[in-house]
Design a protein around this motif. Structure first.
Motif, short mmCIF file in Angstrom:
data_model
loop_
_atom_site.label_atom_id
_atom_site.label_comp_id
_atom_site.label_asym_id
_atom_site.label_seq_id
_atom_site.Cartn_x
_atom_site.Cartn_y
_atom_site.Cartn_z
N HIS A 269 0.84 -1.20 0.00
CA HIS A 269 0.00 0.00 0.00
C HIS A 269 0.87 1.25 0.00
O HIS A 269 2.06 1.21 0.35
CB HIS A 269 -0.95 -0.02 1.19
CG HIS A 269 -1.91 -1.16 1.17
ND1 HIS A 269 -3.00 -1.21 0.33
CD2 HIS A 269 -1.92 -2.34 1.86
CE1 HIS A 269 -3.66 -2.34 0.51
NE2 HIS A 269 -3.02 -3.05 1.43
N ASP A 270 0.27 2.37 -0.37
CA ASP A 270 1.03 3.59 -0.64
C ASP A 270 0.98 4.58 0.52
O ASP A 270 -0.03 4.70 1.22
CB ASP A 270 0.50 4.28 -1.90
CG ASP A 270 0.61 3.42 -3.15
OD1 ASP A 270 1.53 2.58 -3.18
OD2 ASP A 270 -0.22 3.58 -4.06
N GLY A 271 2.08 5.33 0.68
CA GLY A 271 2.11 6.47 1.59
C GLY A 271 2.30 6.14 3.05
O GLY A 271 2.14 7.02 3.90
N HIS A 272 2.66 4.91 3.38
CA HIS A 272 2.78 4.53 4.78
C HIS A 272 4.08 5.06 5.39
O HIS A 272 5.11 5.16 4.73
CB HIS A 272 2.75 3.01 4.91
CG HIS A 272 1.42 2.41 4.62
ND1 HIS A 272 1.14 1.06 4.77
CD2 HIS A 272 0.26 2.97 4.17
CE1 HIS A 272 -0.11 0.82 4.43
NE2 HIS A 272 -0.66 1.96 4.06
N TRP A 273 4.02 5.37 6.67
CA TRP A 273 5.17 5.85 7.43
C TRP A 273 6.38 4.93 7.21
O TRP A 273 7.50 5.38 6.96
CB TRP A 273 4.77 5.91 8.91
CG TRP A 273 5.79 6.41 9.88
CD1 TRP A 273 7.00 6.98 9.60
CD2 TRP A 273 5.68 6.37 11.31
NE1 TRP A 273 7.65 7.31 10.78
CE2 TRP A 273 6.86 6.94 11.83
CE3 TRP A 273 4.69 5.92 12.19
CZ2 TRP A 273 7.07 7.06 13.21
CZ3 TRP A 273 4.89 6.04 13.55
CH2 TRP A 273 6.07 6.60 14.06
N GLU A 274 6.16 3.64 7.27
CA GLU A 274 7.24 2.66 7.12
C GLU A 274 7.92 2.75 5.76
O GLU A 274 9.12 2.47 5.64
CB GLU A 274 6.66 1.26 7.34
CG GLU A 274 7.67 0.13 7.33
CD GLU A 274 7.05 -1.18 7.75
OE1 GLU A 274 7.10 -2.13 6.94
OE2 GLU A 274 6.51 -1.27 8.89
N ALA A 275 7.18 3.13 4.73
CA ALA A 275 7.76 3.22 3.39
C ALA A 275 8.83 4.29 3.30
O ALA A 275 9.73 4.21 2.46
CB ALA A 275 6.65 3.49 2.37
N TYR A 276 8.76 5.31 4.15
CA TYR A 276 9.67 6.43 4.09
C TYR A 276 10.80 6.32 5.12
O TYR A 276 11.94 6.67 4.81
CB TYR A 276 8.91 7.74 4.34
CG TYR A 276 7.91 8.04 3.25
CD1 TYR A 276 8.20 8.99 2.26
CD2 TYR A 276 6.70 7.36 3.16
CE1 TYR A 276 7.30 9.25 1.24
CE2 TYR A 276 5.80 7.60 2.14
CZ TYR A 276 6.11 8.54 1.18
OH TYR A 276 5.21 8.78 0.16
N CYS A 277 10.49 5.84 6.32
CA CYS A 277 11.41 6.03 7.43
C CYS A 277 11.98 4.75 8.03
O CYS A 277 12.81 4.82 8.95
CB CYS A 277 10.71 6.80 8.55
SG CYS A 277 10.16 8.45 8.04
N SER A 278 11.58 3.59 7.59
CA SER A 278 12.15 2.35 8.10
C SER A 278 13.51 2.10 7.46
O SER A 278 13.87 2.70 6.44
CB SER A 278 11.22 1.18 7.79
OG SER A 278 11.18 0.93 6.38
N GLY A 279 14.26 1.20 8.05
CA GLY A 279 15.54 0.84 7.47
C GLY A 279 15.43 0.35 6.05
O GLY A 279 16.27 0.65 5.19
#
Length: 325
Positions: A181-191
């Motif tokens: 899915h798009d735009g999730h916090w994890e997509a940007y800031c996870s390792g």
């Protein structure tokens, strides 16, 4: 003598610990998480590791009165099993945990939690104030949270509450999360997400200079943090990560009103000044309610195992009033 056990089942390692009735750890064991071929093989690896911890403690497994488990998910909580774990081979579709451990220790006092819920139990148990309202957030390969609200550890009907990394922080949905899915916090800031996000920032503004190996398939989040203060793109990316992280934490604060937010996970633990400090500085500008204490766990990589032990000692809660030690 009363004995307790804690188990930490991760995608890479299985760890187990045994404690005396006063909470003193007297036996530990660690092994690699079996890669299958089936979930039963993983279960057997967990049981073997717990037996080895008992041997290290000099006791038999049936002397344990209660056990806590912090595990990768997702769960079938009614069956006490992990189902279709994302970070293990596809042949592993179900890992029974609660039932086999109950049989091993001859006790039905076995508490199963996802790893972040175990984290908040450990943080609560070891905190000076033993707060009834706190959140533990891990920023590692993924992002997730364990939540204690009004003294209750939130699990959800299926054991999968706290998946805050899948909250939407970017309504434009420019990056797709590992969940699809798009735009999730994890997509940007996870390792796992940071390298793709840094590449996106570079595409947005090719004039930003960088020595980051953006085209290298082995480019990682570690590369970004290592060049902090020395590379224009790295510094810009770290500033943008602080924005998304603060937004994610603000959502958590508004949802659960914690007194304390504690961070763990490799990205946060290894880069406290670059990840957690900026969150602390920015969250107050984003929330309309009380701003919690924002800190880093003192338990380090042991937070899930310590939480599993604390769960065993406090009936799954981390509430020291339930600990008789």
């Amino acid at each position: 003598m009363v004995y307790y056990a804690g188990v930490d089942l991760g995608a890479t390692n299985v760890r187990a610990a045994v404690a005396e009735d006063d909470g003193t750890t007297i036996g530990v064991s660690r092994s690699a998480t079996p890669r299958g071929p089936t979930g039963i093989d993983v279960t057997e690896g967990v049981l073997r590791t717990l037996r080895e911890a008992c041997t290290d403690a000099g006791i038999d497994p049936d002397e344990i009165v209660s056990a806590g488990i912090g595990s990768i998910g997702p769960f079938d909580l009614a069956e006490g099993a992990v189902i279709d774990p994302a970070n293990l081979p596809d042949s592993i579709d179900r890992i029974p945990l609660t039932g086999p451990i109950e049989k091993l220790i001859d006790s039905d006092e076995v508490y199963l939690h996802n790893d972040t819920a175990a984290g908040v139990i450990g943080e609560r148990f070891h905190a000076d104030r033993n707060p009834d309202d706190m959140v533990y957030i891990t920023i590692s390969s993924g992002i997730g949270a364990g939540v204690c609200c009004d003294g209750e550890i939130l699990a959800g009907w299926d054991g999968n509450a706290g998946e805050v990394g899948h909250c939407i922080v970017d309504p434009r949905g420019r990056l797709t999360c590992g969940c699809g899915h798009d735009g999730h916090w994890e997509a940007y800031c996870s390792g796992n997400g940071i390298p793709d996000y840094v590449r996106l920032l570079a595409e947005d503004d090719p004039t930003i200079s960088t020595d980051l190996p953006l085209d290298d398939p082995d480019f990682t989040a570690k590369d970004v943090f290592e060049l902090a203060g020395e590379d224009e793109l790295a510094d810009y990316a770290i500033d943008q990560l602080a924005h998304w992280n603060a937004m994610g934490v603000a959502n958590v604060v508004h949802s659960f009103a914690p007194i304390v937010v504690s961070f763990g996970g490799a990205v946060a633990l290894n880069n406290e000044e670059l990840v957690v400090k900026p969150i602390r500085e920015r969250v107050s500008e984003m929330v309309m309610s009380n701003v919690p204490e924002i800190r880093v766990t003192d338990l380090g990589d042991d937070v899930v195992l310590e939480g599993a032990l604390a769960s065993a000692m406090t009936e799954g809660t981390g509430d020291r009033r339930r600990f008789q030690g």
